[in-house]
Design an enzyme around this catalytic site. Structure first.
Site, PDB file in Angstrom:
ATOM      1  N   LYS A  94       0.864  -1.183   0.000  1.00  0.00           N
ATOM      2  CA  LYS A  94       0.000   0.000   0.000  1.00  0.00           C
ATOM      3  C   LYS A  94       0.894   1.224   0.000  1.00  0.00           C
ATOM      4  CE  LYS A  94      -4.482   1.042   0.518  1.00  0.00           C
ATOM      5  NZ  LYS A  94      -5.658   0.373  -0.004  1.00  0.00           N
ATOM      6  N   GLY A 194     -20.761   6.886   4.934  1.00  0.00           N
ATOM      7  CA  GLY A 194     -19.826   7.221   3.849  1.00  0.00           C
ATOM      8  C   GLY A 194     -20.420   6.815   2.521  1.00  0.00           C
ATOM      9  N   GLY A 196     -19.353   7.644  -0.643  1.00  0.00           N
ATOM     10  CA  GLY A 196     -18.432   8.016  -1.716  1.00  0.00           C
ATOM     11  C   GLY A 196     -18.551   7.036  -2.875  1.00  0.00           C
ATOM     12  N   HIS A 197     -17.405   6.758  -3.508  1.00  0.00           N
ATOM     13  CA  HIS A 197     -17.396   5.885  -4.691  1.00  0.00           C
ATOM     14  C   HIS A 197     -18.041   4.523  -4.406  1.00  0.00           C
ATOM     15  CE1 HIS A 197     -13.882   8.574  -5.765  1.00  0.00           C
ATOM     16  NE2 HIS A 197     -14.609   8.614  -6.858  1.00  0.00           N
ATOM     17  N   VAL A 198     -17.684   3.923  -3.279  1.00  0.00           N
ATOM     18  CA  VAL A 198     -18.211   2.585  -2.954  1.00  0.00           C
ATOM     19  C   VAL A 198     -19.577   2.689  -2.283  1.00  0.00           C
ATOM     20  CG1 VAL A 198     -17.799   0.438  -1.695  1.00  0.00           C
ATOM     21  CG2 VAL A 198     -15.866   1.690  -2.659  1.00  0.00           C
TER      22      VAL A 198
HETATM   23  P1  NAD Z   1     -14.433   7.904  -1.085  1.00  0.00           P
HETATM   24  O1  NAD Z   1     -13.373   8.856  -0.673  1.00  0.00           O
HETATM   25  O2  NAD Z   1     -14.984   7.982  -2.453  1.00  0.00           O
HETATM   26  O3  NAD Z   1     -15.674   8.000  -0.084  1.00  0.00           O
HETATM   27  C1  NAD Z   1     -15.568   8.142   1.291  1.00  0.00           C
HETATM   28  C2  NAD Z   1     -16.799   8.915   1.752  1.00  0.00           C
HETATM   29  O4  NAD Z   1     -16.788   8.930   3.177  1.00  0.00           O
HETATM   30  C3  NAD Z   1     -16.835  10.361   1.289  1.00  0.00           C
HETATM   31  O5  NAD Z   1     -18.115  10.669   0.750  1.00  0.00           O
HETATM   32  C4  NAD Z   1     -16.555  11.160   2.565  1.00  0.00           C
HETATM   33  O6  NAD Z   1     -17.190  12.421   2.577  1.00  0.00           O
HETATM   34  C5  NAD Z   1     -17.149  10.236   3.603  1.00  0.00           C
HETATM   35  N1  NAD Z   1     -16.643  10.442   4.952  1.00  0.00           N
HETATM   36  C6  NAD Z   1     -15.394  10.770   5.356  1.00  0.00           C
HETATM   37  N2  NAD Z   1     -15.354  10.856   6.696  1.00  0.00           N
HETATM   38  C7  NAD Z   1     -16.599  10.567   7.151  1.00  0.00           C
HETATM   39  C8  NAD Z   1     -17.183  10.488   8.432  1.00  0.00           C
HETATM   40  N3  NAD Z   1     -16.479  10.734   9.531  1.00  0.00           N
HETATM   41  N4  NAD Z   1     -18.488  10.136   8.514  1.00  0.00           N
HETATM   42  C9  NAD Z   1     -19.227   9.896   7.416  1.00  0.00           C
HETATM   43  N5  NAD Z   1     -18.718   9.959   6.166  1.00  0.00           N
HETATM   44  C10 NAD Z   1     -17.421  10.297   6.038  1.00  0.00           C
HETATM   45  O7  NAD Z   1     -13.826   6.447  -0.781  1.00  0.00           O
HETATM   46  P2  NAD Z   1     -14.305   5.072  -1.403  1.00  0.00           P
HETATM   47  O8  NAD Z   1     -13.470   4.762  -2.589  1.00  0.00           O
HETATM   48  O9  NAD Z   1     -15.796   5.051  -1.498  1.00  0.00           O
HETATM   49  O10 NAD Z   1     -13.824   4.056  -0.264  1.00  0.00           O
HETATM   50  C11 NAD Z   1     -14.527   3.981   0.965  1.00  0.00           C
HETATM   51  C12 NAD Z   1     -13.780   3.057   1.909  1.00  0.00           C
HETATM   52  O11 NAD Z   1     -13.671   1.763   1.323  1.00  0.00           O
HETATM   53  C13 NAD Z   1     -12.336   3.493   2.219  1.00  0.00           C
HETATM   54  O12 NAD Z   1     -12.021   3.157   3.534  1.00  0.00           O
HETATM   55  C14 NAD Z   1     -11.497   2.657   1.271  1.00  0.00           C
HETATM   56  O13 NAD Z   1     -10.191   2.424   1.759  1.00  0.00           O
HETATM   57  C15 NAD Z   1     -12.304   1.374   1.241  1.00  0.00           C
HETATM   58  N6  NAD Z   1     -12.097   0.597   0.033  1.00  0.00           N
HETATM   59  C16 NAD Z   1     -12.360   1.140  -1.185  1.00  0.00           C
HETATM   60  C17 NAD Z   1     -12.147   0.384  -2.321  1.00  0.00           C
HETATM   61  C18 NAD Z   1     -12.460   0.945  -3.684  1.00  0.00           C
HETATM   62  O14 NAD Z   1     -12.513   0.168  -4.647  1.00  0.00           O
HETATM   63  N7  NAD Z   1     -12.701   2.228  -3.821  1.00  0.00           N
HETATM   64  C19 NAD Z   1     -11.681  -0.942  -2.221  1.00  0.00           C
HETATM   65  C20 NAD Z   1     -11.457  -1.473  -0.952  1.00  0.00           C
HETATM   66  C21 NAD Z   1     -11.665  -0.699   0.168  1.00  0.00           C
END
Ligand code: NAD
Length: 365
Positions: A94, A194, A196-198
């Site tokens: 990572k 949260g 976001g993307h996921v």
């Molecule tokens: P992202 O940055 O697109 O979304 C994260 C969201 O969480 C954002 O909308 C942000 O505003 C919100 N957020 C931040 N702090 C917060 C809080 N205290 N309370 C509520 N919401 C809050 O990230 P993502 O790509 O959606 O990934 C989300 C999680 O999943 C991360 O921990 C990431 O490491 C994990 N993950 C993602 C992937 C992937 O394919 N994107 C794969 C494995 C794991």
């Protein structure tokens, strides 16, 4: 073991690197700095027995450098277990870039970071994580082939997040099957923290199945948009962790199951995308077990993204990506059953399967 005989203060002084719990036998840790672009990054290569270490790059405005180091080490260790339990021939690694992506991320900084990745000669492959976009991986690709998660237009498998969400959804359904004897999410109260993307894609999948989804985020604009798009409610209480629900899906950042939240949690299942949800996997995993909360190990159910990016290295297509991601359902059920039969935590059950696979491979080398 050194961590059992030294106090925390002694540890900081006498064994600040290899003695830290999070260091956990990392093969290599690389500190990268470039004055011209303002780049400060750390690459953690935890284990390469199963294959090259693959793991995303996270860009975040860490409060201290120590937080950044701890984060990268915990995350790269998690990647080792994620790849191993998913049956991929990949190791765990990572990277973190220190700083607010909105303020300091530039194509020059990303290229400089890519050049550092390149110096590892393929021992570490990067990809996107929090604070990164597919376009950033395209920029990194200009200076090194050791990057995945590049856009489909540039020959990659595209954004991994929808696949991650699909895997989390599979893990959530398997957990429901284990808890309720039926994997239907219809009528289940699901808290998604949260979006976001996921998280947003998970909201779509769960709400389309008829789950009663409640969303929470620190971004008000996203809350309004996602609520409107899928007709789901926004959480407006003052303590999400004390909310009664069937399922809590942490999809923001890690360590939300911690000393402060553990006693409040009033859910049947925890199944979400965030990495390292348990602040201390030994302590909090056992406390969840004691409370009868079913915890779907994060590194197991959020593996869809790595399955997607691995397709770029192994050159397999969409169909295989979907089949491998759907298999998260079966693996989750197996692990929940194994944990129940053996009396260990679900996290420990998953880690032991992953470690067995690595040990077997090590003997063959
Ligand atoms: P992202 O940055 O697109 O979304 C994260 C969201 O969480 C954002 O909308 C942000 O505003 C919100 N957020 C931040 N702090 C917060 C809080 N205290 N309370 C509520 N919401 C809050 O990230 P993502 O790509 O959606 O990934 C989300 C999680 O999943 C991360 O921990 C990431 O490491 C994990 N993950 C993602 C992937 C992937 O394919 N994107 C794969 C494995 C794991």
């Amino acid at each position: 073991m050194i961590t059992e005989v030294l106090t925390a203060n002694q540890l900081k002084k006498e064994a600040p690197v290899f003695g830290q719990l999070s260091f956990d036998n990392h093969e290599q840790v690389v500190f990268c700095q470039d004055k011209d672009t303002g780049l400060k990054a750390i690459i953690g290569v935890h284990n390469t027995i199963l294959g090259p270490a693959l793991g995303g790059t996270r860009m975040y405005d860490y409060a201290t450098e120590w937080d950044a180091l701890n984060d990268v080490l915990r995350l790269s260790r998690g990647m080792t277990y994620k790849a191993a339990i998913t049956g991929l021939n990949l190791g765990g690694g990572k990277a973190v870039i220190i700083g607010d992506p909105k303020k300091i991320k530039t194509p020059e900084l990303m290229k400089r970071f890519g050049k550092f990745v390149h110096t590892l000669g393929g021992k570490y492959y990067t990809a996107e994580d929090v604070g990164m976009e597919t376009s950033d991986m395209d920029t990194v690709r200009e200076v090194t082939p050791y990057v995945t998660g590049i856009s489909e237009a540039n020959g990659g498998a595209g954004n991994p997040s929808p696949v991650t969400a699909y895997g989390v959804y599979m893990g959530m359904k398997a957990s429901a099957k284990f808890a309720y004897g039926d994997d239907a999410l219809e009528g289940k109260r699901v808290l998604v923290q949260g979006i976001g993307h996921v998280g947003e894609e998970l909201v779509r999948l769960a709400s389309e199945e008829g789950a009663n989804v409640i969303i929470s985020d620190i971004n008000e604009e996203r809350l309004a948009a996602v609520s409107k798009k899928y007709g789901v409610d926004i959480y407006r209480g003052d303590d999400l962790y004390a909310e009664t629900a069937d399922i809590y899906a942490p999809c923001a950042l890690g360590a939300t199951v911690n000393d402060d939240t553990i006693n409040k949690l009033n859910v049947k299942i925890i199944a979400g995308a965030a990495n390292n949800q348990l602040a201390n996997e030994n302590v909090h995993g056992a406390l969840l077990q004691k409370k009868g909360i079913i915890y779907a190990p994060d590194f197991l159910i959020n593996a869809g993204g790595i399955i997607n990016v691995y397709a770029e290295i192994e050159k397999y297509g969409r169909e295989q990506i979907t089949t491998k991601t759907e298999n998260i359902y079966n693996t989750t059920l197996d692990i929940l059953n194994k944990a129940e039969v053996t009396g260990v935590t679900t996290n420990a059950a998953a880690i032991s399967i992953a470690e067995d696979r690595i040990a077997t491979r090590k003997k063959e080398l």
